[in-house]
Design a protein around this motif. Structure first.
Motif, short mmCIF file in Angstrom:
data_model
loop_
_atom_site.label_atom_id
_atom_site.label_comp_id
_atom_site.label_asym_id
_atom_site.label_seq_id
_atom_site.Cartn_x
_atom_site.Cartn_y
_atom_site.Cartn_z
N ASP A 40 56.05 33.26 5.08
CA ASP A 40 56.22 34.35 6.02
C ASP A 40 56.14 33.74 7.42
OD1 ASP A 40 56.69 37.02 6.74
OD2 ASP A 40 54.57 37.49 6.79
N ASP A 41 55.56 34.43 8.37
CA ASP A 41 55.60 33.92 9.74
C ASP A 41 54.50 32.91 10.07
OD1 ASP A 41 53.85 36.11 9.43
OD2 ASP A 41 53.96 36.66 11.54
N ASN A 76 53.19 33.21 14.63
CA ASN A 76 53.28 34.65 14.47
C ASN A 76 54.66 35.20 14.86
OD1 ASN A 76 52.18 37.27 13.95
ND2 ASN A 76 51.96 37.58 16.16
N ASN A 77 55.30 35.88 13.88
CA ASN A 77 56.54 36.63 14.12
C ASN A 77 57.72 35.77 14.57
OD1 ASN A 77 54.89 38.81 13.57
ND2 ASN A 77 54.80 39.55 15.67
N TRP A 78 57.73 34.52 14.14
CA TRP A 78 58.78 33.61 14.62
C TRP A 78 60.14 33.92 14.01
CZ3 TRP A 78 61.76 29.84 12.02
CH2 TRP A 78 61.47 29.68 10.66
N TYR A 79 61.19 33.47 14.69
CA TYR A 79 62.55 33.53 14.16
C TYR A 79 63.31 32.29 14.65
CZ TYR A 79 63.27 35.58 18.82
OH TYR A 79 63.27 35.81 20.17
N ARG A 131 62.69 34.38 6.61
CA ARG A 131 62.45 33.69 7.87
C ARG A 131 63.63 32.82 8.30
NH1 ARG A 131 59.13 35.96 11.23
NH2 ARG A 131 57.94 37.29 9.85
N ASN A 183 64.11 38.86 16.54
CA ASN A 183 63.44 40.15 16.56
C ASN A 183 63.94 40.96 17.75
OD1 ASN A 183 62.01 39.26 14.35
ND2 ASN A 183 60.11 38.89 15.46
N ASP A 213 56.51 43.67 16.77
CA ASP A 213 56.26 42.32 17.26
C ASP A 213 55.49 42.45 18.57
OD1 ASP A 213 56.24 39.73 18.20
OD2 ASP A 213 58.34 39.33 17.73
N GLU A 258 59.52 43.40 13.73
CA GLU A 258 59.38 42.15 13.01
C GLU A 258 59.89 42.22 11.57
OE1 GLU A 258 58.64 39.13 12.90
OE2 GLU A 258 57.30 38.65 11.26
N ASP A 279 51.82 40.73 3.85
CA ASP A 279 52.04 40.62 5.29
C ASP A 279 51.18 41.55 6.15
OD1 ASP A 279 53.59 39.66 7.74
OD2 ASP A 279 54.03 41.79 7.80
#
Length: 542
Positions: free
Chosen positions: A264-265, A270-273, A335, A341, A390, A401, A439
């Motif tokens: 996951d992130d 945290n909350n990466w893309y 991911r 986001n 996010d 997110e 999550d």
């Protein structure tokens, strides 16, 4: 398998040192051809009087990526050494087979894996791993033992566990609390395998030595240098994964229960893309390119897990596992292929709205279509309708997110992919699809029905959320109504203070059991000590 429940201070410091990351660099271990099987030698490994002269196995053993007659066996040592394995269908290792396996070198942080094949269907395979010192071949480690149960054979019940979110928000291994004691609770259910739905580590979450609790008492963490800062280098990420193996409960569980792992992130940040640049508002990072961080994180994750590396696509995380006529499991990667986001309100399914991406989306649809198993479990690291904003300091307000956008109307943005999957399942009458996820750091059970939905072109289905394993407890979040969710159970109350410590026992996992005779599935949600909080029996579609 380790029995060290209350190690002395010296032993504890020694384990911390042994599981600490090295600074070696080099290429990820490539999958080599499986060596020829030979009969196990009757001679014992050389006796070494000085223990430090022998290779050590600080992280125990682990199996995973079970698929019909195959299994990955994983371990790690503390020096250049060759992995040796014996395995048999009996605990006494009578008529065992042995393999001289790959080298564990600095380039892989002394991790190694063997892909065993031709294992007996429906039987438990017992294995033990040793490492032979390359500089002193007469010096071999003590054996670390494990076992795994293969699918197939005579029809029998299948049981599996699912959860996620491990060592987050500064809540690390507190041995006075019992460490990651949820792993021992899951082990008592004797699951055939465990779906770890991501956030195996919190690379962006340093672990302090102590955290003050609301009642004034202290939560005392085991700490390591790698967990003292956010992860940026390959060594940092390796140290994050190594940290979790300091826990005796996890090592014991991993020796008995195969892992199926997705990310996951927090394996990265945290909350990466992909393509993201960390803004100046986030002061902790020197390396601000998320693609660079993700390369380091993915490599460390592959090194520290029993992944079967796809030689044609060595970065691939999404994959499927066949457990015979009762079950197939589809592990997603949400991911690697997502768009950035955003407010998540795109009206067409383009690259900006992508969550799985076209190739993975097509793979999932075709894999579901080909499946002949009664139950199809989709492991999605993020929930379908729970709204996850996010809240990073370097992103605009009203950025989302996960799949959902909180709009409650027709599908928009990433919801377009969910709509496409659900419509495909209905059009081809694919039966018995269940989603499991994590999550959000609380557990939930949701039943989706078109009668309550804005988008109605789908068959009713269940989604179950597990976690956290050992992290802060949050929630409950807003639930988007686009797909008609009927929330049957939530494990935390409304208005709860956020980031509750594991000491409050609000840590959760799921257990699913498929009855071989009736083919019905029973799914239950449990707390940190295994107490049953919710249970539902799901009859298979005719």
């Amino acid at each position: 398998m380790s029995n060290d429940k209350n190690p002395s201070k010296n032993n504890l410091q020694r384990r911390q040192f042994l599981c600490n990351v090295t600074t070696g660099t080099g290429a990820l271990i490539a999958g080599a051809a499986l060596p020829r099987l030979v009969k196990a030698q009757n001679t014992a490994p050389a006796f070494i009087t000085a223990d430090k002269s022998r290779p050590q196995l600080p992280c125990g053993v682990m199996s995973g990526d079970i698929n019909r007659d195959k299994a990955i066996i994983w371990s790690r040592t503390d020096r250049p050494a060759r992995m040796l394995i014996e395995y048999a269908n009996n605990e006494s290792f009578k008529n065992a087979r042995s393999i001289s396996g790959p080298l564990a070198l600095p380039s892989s942080d002394y991790t190694a894996r063997i892909d065993l094949s031709g294992l007996p269907a429906g039987q438990r395979t017992f294995y033990r791993v040793r490492f032979q010192d390359l500089q002193n071949p007469s010096a071999s480690s003590e054996a670390a033992s494990g076992s795994l149960l293969l699918p197939g054979g005579t029809e029998r019940d299948i049981t599996f566990a699912f959860s996620g979110d491990e060592a987050g928000q500064g809540w690390g291994i507190n041995e006075a609390f019992g460490g990651y004691r949820i792993y021992e609770s899951m082990r008592r259910f004797q699951p055939d395998f465990f779906i770890h739905s991501g956030d195996q580590i919190y690379a962006d979450g340093p672990i302090p030595a102590q955290v003050k609790l609301d009642d004034g008492s202290l939560w005392n963490n085991i700490t390591t240098p790698a967990k003292s800062k956010v992860a940026e280098t390959l060594a940092d990420y390796r140290g994050n994964f190594a940290y979790n193996f300091l826990d005796a409960n996890k090592r014991r569980f991993a020796a008995e229960v195969p892992f199926l792992v997705q990310w996951d992130d927090h394996e990265v940040r945290n909350n990466w893309y992909p393509g993201q640049q960390i803004g100046e508002a986030e002061k902790r990072y020197q390396q601000r390119d998320l693609n660079t961080l993700a390369v380091n994180a993915r490599r460390a994750m592959f090194e520290y897990n029993p992944y079967r590396i796809d030689q044609h696509d060595p970065d691939r995380i999404y994959r499927m596992f066949n457990y015979g006529p009762l079950l197939e499991v589809f592990m997603l990667d949400e991911r690697s292929y997502r768009g950035k986001n955003s407010p998540n309100l795109q009206t067409t399914l383009n690259e900006d709205a992508a969550f799985l991406g076209k190739p993975q989306l097509q793979w999932l649809k075709q894999a579901l279509l080909r499946s002949r198993s009664t139950w199809k479990i989709i492991a999605s690291d993020m929930p379908i309708s729970i709204v996850v904003p996010d809240l990073n300091p370097d992103v605009p307000k009203d950025t989302y997110e996960a799949w959902a956008n909180g709009d409650n109307g027709k599908p928009l943005g990433r919801e377009l992919e969910i709509a496409e999957i659900l419509k495909f399942i209905k059009r081809h009458d694919i039966k018995n699809v269940v989603w499991v996820t994590a999550d959000v750091h609380y557990a939930a059970a949701t039943y989706y029905t078109p009668e309550k939905a804005q988008f109605t072109d789908f068959k009713p289905f269940w989604e179950f959320v597990g976690g956290p394993l050992n992290a802060g407890t949050f929630g409950p979040n807003e639930v988007d109504q686009t797909f008609g969710p009927d929330v049957k159970y939530v494990s935390v109350p409304q208005g709860m203070k956020q980031n509750r410590s594991p000491a409050e026992l609000l840590q959760f996992f799921g257990i699913a059991k498929i009855d071989a005779k009736t083919r019905a599935m029973t799914v239950s949600i449990h707390d940190i000590d295994g107490k049953n909080l919710y249970k539902v029996d799901i009859a298979p579609e005719a």
